[in-house]
Design a protein around this motif. Sequence first.
Motif, short mmCIF file in Angstrom:
data_model
loop_
_atom_site.label_atom_id
_atom_site.label_comp_id
_atom_site.label_asym_id
_atom_site.label_seq_id
_atom_site.Cartn_x
_atom_site.Cartn_y
_atom_site.Cartn_z
N ALA A 67 17.84 -18.76 1.38
CA ALA A 67 17.85 -19.14 0.53
C ALA A 67 18.45 -19.59 -0.65
O ALA A 67 19.76 -19.04 -1.24
CB ALA A 67 17.04 -17.43 -0.27
N PHE B 12 8.27 -19.57 -0.71
CA PHE B 12 9.58 -20.09 0.61
C PHE B 12 9.23 -18.72 1.13
O PHE B 12 9.33 -19.65 2.70
CB PHE B 12 10.50 -19.01 -0.77
N TRP C 28 8.98 -16.66 -4.79
CA TRP C 28 9.67 -15.88 -3.21
C TRP C 28 8.14 -17.05 -2.35
O TRP C 28 8.62 -16.78 -1.39
CB TRP C 28 9.92 -14.26 -3.02
N GLY D 277 18.96 -21.63 -4.84
CA GLY D 277 18.79 -22.00 -6.10
C GLY D 277 18.80 -20.79 -7.01
O GLY D 277 17.37 -19.79 -6.42
N GLY E 108 15.72 -24.60 -0.86
CA GLY E 108 15.37 -23.73 -2.52
C GLY E 108 15.43 -25.00 -3.14
O GLY E 108 15.03 -26.54 -2.08
N PRO E 109 15.23 -25.21 -4.11
CA PRO E 109 15.51 -24.30 -4.94
C PRO E 109 14.77 -23.18 -4.86
O PRO E 109 13.01 -23.25 -5.40
CB PRO E 109 15.97 -24.42 -6.69
N VAL E 110 14.75 -21.80 -4.99
CA VAL E 110 13.53 -20.36 -4.58
C VAL E 110 13.60 -20.00 -6.66
O VAL E 110 12.48 -20.03 -6.49
CB VAL E 110 14.85 -19.78 -4.18
N ALA F 185 15.53 -10.95 -0.80
CA ALA F 185 15.72 -12.91 0.49
C ALA F 185 15.15 -12.41 1.54
O ALA F 185 13.86 -13.05 2.13
CB ALA F 185 16.81 -13.93 0.50
N HIS G 121 14.36 -29.61 2.13
CA HIS G 121 13.05 -28.49 0.80
C HIS G 121 12.14 -28.63 1.41
O HIS G 121 10.94 -28.16 1.41
CB HIS G 121 13.20 -30.17 -0.11
N THR H 257 17.65 -22.63 -11.68
CA THR H 257 19.08 -22.22 -11.39
C THR H 257 19.82 -22.89 -13.53
O THR H 257 19.04 -23.43 -14.27
CB THR H 257 19.60 -23.68 -10.44
N GLY I 199 11.06 -23.80 -9.86
CA GLY I 199 11.81 -23.07 -8.18
C GLY I 199 10.07 -23.05 -7.55
O GLY I 199 9.49 -22.53 -8.15
#
Length: 314
Positions: free
Chosen positions: A288, A275, A272, A290, A256-258, A300, A237, A261, A269
């Motif tokens: 990636a 991330f 991007w 989520g 994730g979660p990116v 991704a 995480h 969901t 999330g």
Amino acid sequence: MSGIVEVAAAVMLRANGTEFLLAQRPVGKVYAGYWEFPGGKVEPGESVRQALIRELQEELGITVTECSPWLTRQFTYPHATVRLNFWRATAWTGEIGITAPLEHSAVEWQACGTAATVAPILPANDPILKALALPTTMAITMAESEGVERQLERLEQALQQGLRLIQVRDKGWPPARRLAFAEAVTRLAQAHGALVVINDDAEIARQAGADGLHLSSGQLAACTSRPDFTWVGASCHSAEEIARAGELGLDYALLGPVLPTPSHPESSGLGWPEFGRRLNSNRLPVFALGGMKNELLTAAQNHGAHGIALMRGW
């Protein structure tokens, strides 16, 4: 010797994603005759992307048009400590060695996931060769909610369509039921040449004949050495957890979660940009997780992911 030499290294992938290019270092250079990924030193004022494009123009006579960050590995040779910034190059113009003379003694296309047909290869590249064998889409099972019969049916369909990596989750079941499902998934996957990792339970992974083990973030925190499996990954995480997975020599991580969901629509999330920030200088492939869909694979990878992990939609 002082400081770290920044190097841009290109993992050139043909359109089908199953072959990559290795180049042989020419006579007169350090490690002459060794095989490596093409690329070279990042000059002052250059970004890694700029250096990669320039080096491939100079070395291979091509112009890269599509590339994305992937992994970063640091390695100490007798003559220097280098930080290898591996980028995947997936499109270019020009023909290798045709539009300009090759600076290498030779180049060879190699198949991902099989032993290289050339030798010797620079030692820093061993983990990269294994990472190239890792599929870019992971399916995560949810048989607890969907049912075993339907789940196996969908897995069979996905395997026929090219799925090659499955994580067996379903941690709410008693061990015997979970083992039976893991064995069924493993038999199905092996018939298609796919990999299976078992979430959180090394004993079930061994009994089921799976290819590896997937650690929860809690298991990752408690882990003091790499578990004895061919493939080992972990749920992460944070950048710190990804770094920890790298220190243990794991083969991949999930982050994730990116995106939002279905199970947590109220959570936006990571997004991007965040991330990508958490992947900065990551040592291992990261999926990636989520809100992922198959059509988000390119997005991704453009943000540094190895691929995507799906609980639904695979």
